[in-house]
Scaffold this motif. Structure first.
Motif, PDB file in Angstrom:
ATOM      1  N   LYS A   1       0.862  -1.199  -0.057  1.00  0.00           N
ATOM      2  CA  LYS A   1       0.062   0.115  -0.080  1.00  0.00           C
ATOM      3  C   LYS A   1       0.875   1.284  -0.154  1.00  0.00           C
ATOM      4  N   HIS A   2       1.997   1.283   0.694  1.00  0.00           N
ATOM      5  CA  HIS A   2       2.723   2.381   1.059  1.00  0.00           C
ATOM      6  C   HIS A   2       3.598   2.467  -0.251  1.00  0.00           C
TER       7      HIS A   2
ATOM      8  N   VAL B   1       7.840  17.898   5.006  1.00  0.00           N
ATOM      9  CA  VAL B   1       7.280  16.634   5.139  1.00  0.00           C
ATOM     10  C   VAL B   1       7.079  15.996   3.670  1.00  0.00           C
ATOM     11  N   ASP B   2       7.220  14.801   3.379  1.00  0.00           N
ATOM     12  CA  ASP B   2       6.470  14.280   2.243  1.00  0.00           C
ATOM     13  C   ASP B   2       6.073  13.061   2.579  1.00  0.00           C
ATOM     14  N   TYR B   3       4.750  12.729   1.810  1.00  0.00           N
ATOM     15  CA  TYR B   3       4.214  11.548   1.788  1.00  0.00           C
ATOM     16  C   TYR B   3       4.572  10.508   0.615  1.00  0.00           C
ATOM     17  N   ASN B   4       5.429   9.645   0.581  1.00  0.00           N
ATOM     18  CA  ASN B   4       5.875   8.746  -0.463  1.00  0.00           C
ATOM     19  C   ASN B   4       6.417   9.462  -1.561  1.00  0.00           C
TER      20      ASN B   4
ATOM     21  N   ALA C   1       4.629  17.705   0.894  1.00  0.00           N
ATOM     22  CA  ALA C   1       3.409  18.253   1.406  1.00  0.00           C
ATOM     23  C   ALA C   1       3.880  19.599   2.123  1.00  0.00           C
ATOM     24  N   LEU C   2       5.058  19.722   2.578  1.00  0.00           N
ATOM     25  CA  LEU C   2       5.295  20.938   3.262  1.00  0.00           C
ATOM     26  C   LEU C   2       7.002  21.120   3.272  1.00  0.00           C
TER      27      LEU C   2
ATOM     28  N   LEU D   1       9.407  14.018  10.100  1.00  0.00           N
ATOM     29  CA  LEU D   1      10.061  15.136   9.116  1.00  0.00           C
ATOM     30  C   LEU D   1      10.967  14.626   8.272  1.00  0.00           C
ATOM     31  N   SER D   2      11.180  14.921   7.151  1.00  0.00           N
ATOM     32  CA  SER D   2      12.102  14.579   6.251  1.00  0.00           C
ATOM     33  C   SER D   2      13.231  15.440   6.392  1.00  0.00           C
ATOM     34  N   LYS D   3      13.051  16.369   6.691  1.00  0.00           N
ATOM     35  CA  LYS D   3      14.093  17.391   6.988  1.00  0.00           C
ATOM     36  C   LYS D   3      13.684  18.651   8.118  1.00  0.00           C
TER      37      LYS D   3
END
Lengths: 291, 254
Positions: free
Chosen positions: A93-94, B18-21, B25-26, B62-64
């Motif tokens: 899913k991820h 912040v990122d999702y996959n 996002a920010l 957080l990614s950074k």
């Protein structure tokens, strides 16, 4: 039985089956297993994990076969594959754009197919029909001990972390914000699910354990607005279903697993129609009285 | 000397991403808030408001960048019950079998033992919180039978019972009645006096002017940040909302 089911008196209706040792054992084991599944069911209903229950109970099958072939307790194999399937679901899913329900369906059918292939290749001693449909009347003593142990373990875990799990189902973000370990709770619930699936499948089989994990919680959900009552009703309806189901299976000579689940389904339908607040007849009354 | 400076801030988010996959996002968002400050978080849907909240509560990684709460790491601040999150009404499962008392008690869980069995002090905290949001008569009403405003007040009471020093509120004024709106604005004044720091997201421009000392305009990153009187200009708002004028978005009265 003289071919006449209706003329037997109520006393022998109740006492005759429990004169047999295998029936007493079947009743006690069924009550134990369905209670555990019923308790878990109240959490799965709130978490919206019905499909996850379906997935895990199917995915444990190859684990059961492998454990049998290696001579380790079936529950360990089931546990590894149950949790493994969910980890795999999360991973796919991820890492892909596929929606969750598709991933769940995809993974558990794959695991299930692997189980069927393993049974046909590795061992002919496990009866596929037993795994699919259960044998509540013929669980060997070693399995009984294991079943009792796992059942108590699951009940213990669910009792200790009861409020945390409730909060995790209701508002995981708040749980995280106040420093509660949310991923621990996630895997705890999954662990309990895998363990319940493996004890449940011995009694009613893989196909019907899904019902034992979903139906009682859904029934209780129609009957109460309180979390504690939800669990109590869920467990009670499971116990009543086991008793009635086993008796019906004895007197009507029908499959006990199917009979237990069918009684659960009837109790659900009854709640669906007549629940004091959320039954459909009550809803109609409210609508017509508000006019 | 440097750490003294540091401790003055309740919230310190530095260049957070912040990122999702891999989907951002920010990015590069910085925010510093002191005790007693109320800051409005304004942006379009999908501009990263919820992500910002998620980052401050530790709900996403957080990614950074770096976040300090009261000078501590997020993990420590979570253990200290420093941050409370008040969700949007839409984010709540209204069919869940809990009542007002149960929900407000959840604010105390972080300070309880593993079984979460309430002590006398917890019960008192819950009672007081319910009184402050004026829901005493509804203490044992299931959440499903509450109005939107009463639900909002329930979750505010949870934040009060938690005794957090920082409140994050997601659309506190959306879908609430006049009475609740008045009660929330009175509470804001009290919170400010108590030295709590508030970060609230809102779509309502009037509320920003009314309550917020500071405003943070975001569109995936910070568009503008500062005193409301200086930053909350039509030009900044227009650029936050991707070139659309605020009149078009919120009606001429704002």
């Amino acid at each position: 039985m003289d071919g006449s089911f209706l003329t037997i008196d109520i006393n022998s209706f109740i006492t005759e089956p429990i004169a047999h040792e295998f029936m007493r054992k079947a009743i006690l084991i069924s009550i134990l297993i369905t209670s555990v599944c019923g308790l878990l069911s109240s959490f799965l209903t709130l978490k919206g994990w019905a499909l996850m229950g379906d997935a895990v109970s199917h995915a444990v099958m190859p684990g059961v076969v492998v454990a049998y072939a290696l001579g380790v307790p079936l529950s360990i194999g089931a546990f590894v594959f149950g949790v493994g399937s969910v980890a795999l679901i999360g991973f796919i899913k991820h890492k892909s754009r596929i929606k969750e329900d598709t991933v769940i369906g995809l993974v558990f059918t794959g695991f299930f197919a692997l189980g069927i292939v393993l049974i046909s290749k590795i061992t002919s001693e496990i009866d596929l029909m037993h795994i699919l449909y259960g044998t509540p009347l013929g669980i060997p003593l070693s399995d009984v001990k294991q079943t009792i142990f796992i059942s108590f373990l699951v009940v213990l875990l669910l009792s200790i972390f009861r409020k945390d799990l409730m909060l995790y189902c209701f508002d995981p973000r708040h749980a995280k914000t106040i420093g509660i370990n949310v991923s621990f709770l996630h895997y705890l619930l999954l662990t309990c699910l895998s363990l319940a699936a493996v004890v449940g499948l011995q009694a009613v089989g893989i196909v019907l354990v899904v019902a034992m994990l979903i139906t009682p919680g859904a029934t209780a959900y129609l009957l109460t607005d309180k979390f504690d009552e939800l669990s109590i009703i869920s467990v009670l309806s499971s116990i009543i279903s086991s008793l009635i189901g086993i008796y019906l299976s004895y007197w009507l000579d029908i499959a006990p697993g199917g009979s237990i689940v069918l009684v659960q389904t009837f109790i659900f339908l009854f709640a669906f129609l007549f629940a004091p607040r959320y039954g459909i007849f009550k809803v109609k009354q409210l609508l017509s009285s508000s006019k | 000397m440097k750490s003294m400076e540091f401790e003055k801030y309740r919230i310190e988010a530095e260049n957070i991403c912040v990122d999702y996959n891999g989907k951002v996002a920010l990015y590069d968002a910085t925010l510093r808030l002191k005790a007693g400050q109320i800051c409005g978080l304004v942006g379009m849907n999908g501009a990263g408001k919820t992500t910002f909240f998620n980052a401050l509560t530790g709900f996403v990684n957080l990614s950074k960048g770096k976040i300090r709460i009261n000078g501590e790491t997020l993990k420590t601040s979570q253990k200290d019950q420093a941050v409370a999150y008040v969700p949007q009404n839409e984010g709540i499962d209204a069919d869940f079998p809990v009542n007002v008392w149960d929900i407000v008690m959840m604010g105390r869980y972080g300070s309880m033992n593993i079984f979460r069995s309430p002590r006398e002090s917890d019960i008192q905290a819950v009672k007081n919180a319910i009184e402050r949001v004026d829901l005493v008569d509804y203490s044992f009403t299931p959440i499903g039978n509450l109005s939107g405003g009463q639900r909002k007040r329930t979750f505010l009471a949870r934040a009060i019972a938690q005794r957090a020093s920082i409140l994050l509120l997601d659309e506190p004024f959306a879908g609430v009645d006049i009475r609740t709106e008045k009660l929330i604005s009175e509470l804001f004044i009290q919170f400010k006096k108590e030295g709590k720091t508030i970060l609230l997201s809102t779509h309502d421009m009037i509320h920003v002017r009314e309550f917020c000392d500071l405003v943070l305009l975001i569109n995936k990153t910070v568009v503008a940040y500062g005193d409301t009187s200086e930053v909350f200009t039509p030009e900044n708002i227009t650029s936050t909302f991707g070139g659309m004028s605020p009149d078009f978005l919120f009606g001429p009265e704002s």
